[in-house]
Design a protein around this motif. Structure first.
Motif, PDB file in Angstrom:
ATOM      1  N   GLU A 122      54.973  -8.114   1.941  1.00  0.00           N
ATOM      2  CA  GLU A 122      56.336  -9.000   2.783  1.00  0.00           C
ATOM      3  C   GLU A 122      57.347  -8.846   1.930  1.00  0.00           C
ATOM      4  OE1 GLU A 122      54.812 -12.789   3.792  1.00  0.00           O
ATOM      5  OE2 GLU A 122      52.662 -12.138   4.172  1.00  0.00           O
ATOM      6  N   ILE A 123      57.363  -8.704   0.678  1.00  0.00           N
ATOM      7  CA  ILE A 123      58.875  -8.941  -0.009  1.00  0.00           C
ATOM      8  C   ILE A 123      59.399  -7.863  -0.285  1.00  0.00           C
ATOM      9  CG2 ILE A 123      59.762  -9.688  -1.995  1.00  0.00           C
ATOM     10  CD1 ILE A 123      57.632 -12.001  -2.119  1.00  0.00           C
ATOM     11  N   ASN A 124      58.869  -6.528  -0.667  1.00  0.00           N
ATOM     12  CA  ASN A 124      59.367  -5.370  -1.087  1.00  0.00           C
ATOM     13  C   ASN A 124      60.017  -4.731   0.276  1.00  0.00           C
ATOM     14  OD1 ASN A 124      59.549  -5.450  -3.802  1.00  0.00           O
ATOM     15  ND2 ASN A 124      57.573  -4.331  -4.012  1.00  0.00           N
ATOM     16  N   PRO A 125      59.295  -4.766   1.369  1.00  0.00           N
ATOM     17  CA  PRO A 125      59.898  -4.239   2.504  1.00  0.00           C
ATOM     18  C   PRO A 125      61.263  -4.648   3.015  1.00  0.00           C
ATOM     19  CG  PRO A 125      57.562  -4.527   3.129  1.00  0.00           C
ATOM     20  CD  PRO A 125      57.931  -5.138   1.767  1.00  0.00           C
ATOM     21  N   GLY A 126      61.584  -5.885   2.862  1.00  0.00           N
ATOM     22  CA  GLY A 126      62.942  -6.571   2.806  1.00  0.00           C
ATOM     23  C   GLY A 126      63.739  -6.059   1.987  1.00  0.00           C
ATOM     24  N   ALA A 128      63.444  -2.962   0.137  1.00  0.00           N
ATOM     25  CA  ALA A 128      63.914  -1.652   0.412  1.00  0.00           C
ATOM     26  C   ALA A 128      64.847  -1.323   1.334  1.00  0.00           C
ATOM     27  CB  ALA A 128      62.400  -0.970   0.903  1.00  0.00           C
ATOM     28  N   SER A 129      65.423  -2.262   2.100  1.00  0.00           N
ATOM     29  CA  SER A 129      66.671  -1.998   2.797  1.00  0.00           C
ATOM     30  C   SER A 129      67.756  -1.911   2.032  1.00  0.00           C
ATOM     31  CB  SER A 129      66.696  -2.940   3.997  1.00  0.00           C
ATOM     32  OG  SER A 129      66.985  -4.144   3.597  1.00  0.00           O
ATOM     33  N   HIS A 130      67.840  -2.641   0.989  1.00  0.00           N
ATOM     34  CA  HIS A 130      68.673  -2.369   0.007  1.00  0.00           C
ATOM     35  C   HIS A 130      68.455  -1.498  -1.232  1.00  0.00           C
ATOM     36  CE1 HIS A 130      69.847  -6.884   1.342  1.00  0.00           C
ATOM     37  NE2 HIS A 130      70.225  -6.022   2.328  1.00  0.00           N
ATOM     38  N   GLY A 131      67.401  -0.873  -1.100  1.00  0.00           N
ATOM     39  CA  GLY A 131      67.010   0.109  -2.037  1.00  0.00           C
ATOM     40  C   GLY A 131      66.403  -0.568  -3.384  1.00  0.00           C
ATOM     41  N   GLY A 132      65.951  -1.917  -3.097  1.00  0.00           N
ATOM     42  CA  GLY A 132      65.290  -2.496  -4.356  1.00  0.00           C
ATOM     43  C   GLY A 132      63.703  -2.643  -4.186  1.00  0.00           C
ATOM     44  N   GLU A 133      63.202  -3.184  -5.401  1.00  0.00           N
ATOM     45  CA  GLU A 133      61.937  -3.676  -5.208  1.00  0.00           C
ATOM     46  C   GLU A 133      61.849  -4.684  -6.280  1.00  0.00           C
ATOM     47  OE1 GLU A 133      59.774  -0.107  -6.275  1.00  0.00           O
ATOM     48  OE2 GLU A 133      60.514  -0.150  -8.381  1.00  0.00           O
ATOM     49  N   VAL A 134      60.323  -5.392  -6.505  1.00  0.00           N
ATOM     50  CA  VAL A 134      60.255  -6.257  -7.497  1.00  0.00           C
ATOM     51  C   VAL A 134      58.559  -6.231  -7.619  1.00  0.00           C
ATOM     52  CG1 VAL A 134      59.617  -8.287  -5.595  1.00  0.00           C
ATOM     53  CG2 VAL A 134      60.368  -8.695  -8.129  1.00  0.00           C
ATOM     54  N   GLY A 150      63.669  -3.997  -9.508  1.00  0.00           N
ATOM     55  CA  GLY A 150      64.220  -2.657  -9.749  1.00  0.00           C
ATOM     56  C   GLY A 150      65.266  -2.173  -8.644  1.00  0.00           C
ATOM     57  N   GLY A 151      65.649  -0.794  -8.712  1.00  0.00           N
ATOM     58  CA  GLY A 151      66.365  -0.190  -7.666  1.00  0.00           C
ATOM     59  C   GLY A 151      67.758  -1.025  -7.722  1.00  0.00           C
ATOM     60  N   GLY A 152      68.119  -1.048  -6.414  1.00  0.00           N
ATOM     61  CA  GLY A 152      69.159  -1.799  -5.670  1.00  0.00           C
ATOM     62  C   GLY A 152      69.204  -3.265  -6.442  1.00  0.00           C
ATOM     63  N   CYS A 153      68.085  -3.914  -6.509  1.00  0.00           N
ATOM     64  CA  CYS A 153      67.919  -5.283  -7.103  1.00  0.00           C
ATOM     65  C   CYS A 153      68.681  -5.400  -8.524  1.00  0.00           C
ATOM     66  CB  CYS A 153      66.640  -5.960  -6.916  1.00  0.00           C
ATOM     67  SG  CYS A 153      66.270  -6.020  -5.137  1.00  0.00           S
ATOM     68  N   GLN A 154      68.360  -4.468  -9.228  1.00  0.00           N
ATOM     69  CA  GLN A 154      68.754  -4.405 -10.779  1.00  0.00           C
ATOM     70  C   GLN A 154      70.147  -4.587 -10.730  1.00  0.00           C
ATOM     71  OE1 GLN A 154      66.825  -1.682 -13.103  1.00  0.00           O
ATOM     72  NE2 GLN A 154      68.050  -2.131 -15.110  1.00  0.00           N
ATOM     73  N   GLY A 155      70.698  -5.718 -11.431  1.00  0.00           N
ATOM     74  CA  GLY A 155      72.203  -5.727 -11.596  1.00  0.00           C
ATOM     75  C   GLY A 155      72.765  -6.373 -10.433  1.00  0.00           C
TER      76      GLY A 155
END
Length: 196
Positions: A122-126, A128-134, A150-155
């Protein structure tokens, strides 16, 4: 007779014809998942010679072929399907294993598995549209889910809002043992951040 993987009649017919062409006595099919329960999981279908059968493999007998299932892969093969769609070019074999990366969980599953299931489905698919993950680092004794982005969520400058309004709200409402979340990501590394 236990069915571990649903194999449609068309797929069974197609696989049986492939095995026949191998012209090896006792040739079967083996189904397994590499790196099960991770984002790198891959569902595999391979020829299996009699000498390649593992003692722990489970047998799924079919009318036209023999199928061996890797025992460790069974929880990740729930709701899996092997199908063959005929077309003008011959056809295409498809394998769907929706639980390969994360096994289906129930209310009785361990807390960490339930958290990971929600993060993955549920959370990572959303994100992923920004290139992120948790991902879950640990669950503390006092019910705090320690997470790492990680990914686009980092920073990303919006990570606090994502953490509180999205991730924490979802986890605390769906997993009663979770009292809150804590982010341990080093957000000073913002090179690929979605919002800087």
């Amino acid at each position: 007779m236990t069915t571990y993987v649903t194999i449609t009649p068309d797929a069974e017919e197609y696989l049986a014809s492939l095995l026949e062409k191998q012209n090896i006595e006792g040739m079967a099919v083996r189904v397994f998942i590499t790196q099960p329960g991770t984002k790198y999981a891959e569902t595999c279908l391979a020829y299996c010679r009699p000498e390649e059968v593992n003692a722990s493999d489970l047998i799924q007998p079919m009318d036209k072929l023999r199928v061996y299932i890797e025992a460790m892969s069974v929880p990740y093969l729930e709701e899996s399907l092997i199908d063959f769609a005929k077309d003008r070019m011959g056809g295409q074999l498809t394998i769907k294993a929706p639980n390969a990366k994360m096994p289906k969980v129930t209310a009785d599953s361990p807390v960490e598995e339930r958290i990971n299931y929600l993060l993955y489905t549920e959370i990572n698919p959303g994100l992923a549209s920004h290139g992120g993950e948790v991902s879950l680092v640990e669950l503390t004794e006092d019910g705090i889910a320690v997470l790492k982005f990680g990914g686009g969520c980092q920073g990303c400058s919006a990570v606090d809002m994502t953490l509180k309004d999205g991730v924490e709200a979802t986890l605390t409402s769906r997993v009663p043992e979770v009292r809150g979340v804590r982010d341990v990501t080093d957000h000073t590394q913002a090179e690929n951040a979605y919002f800087k």
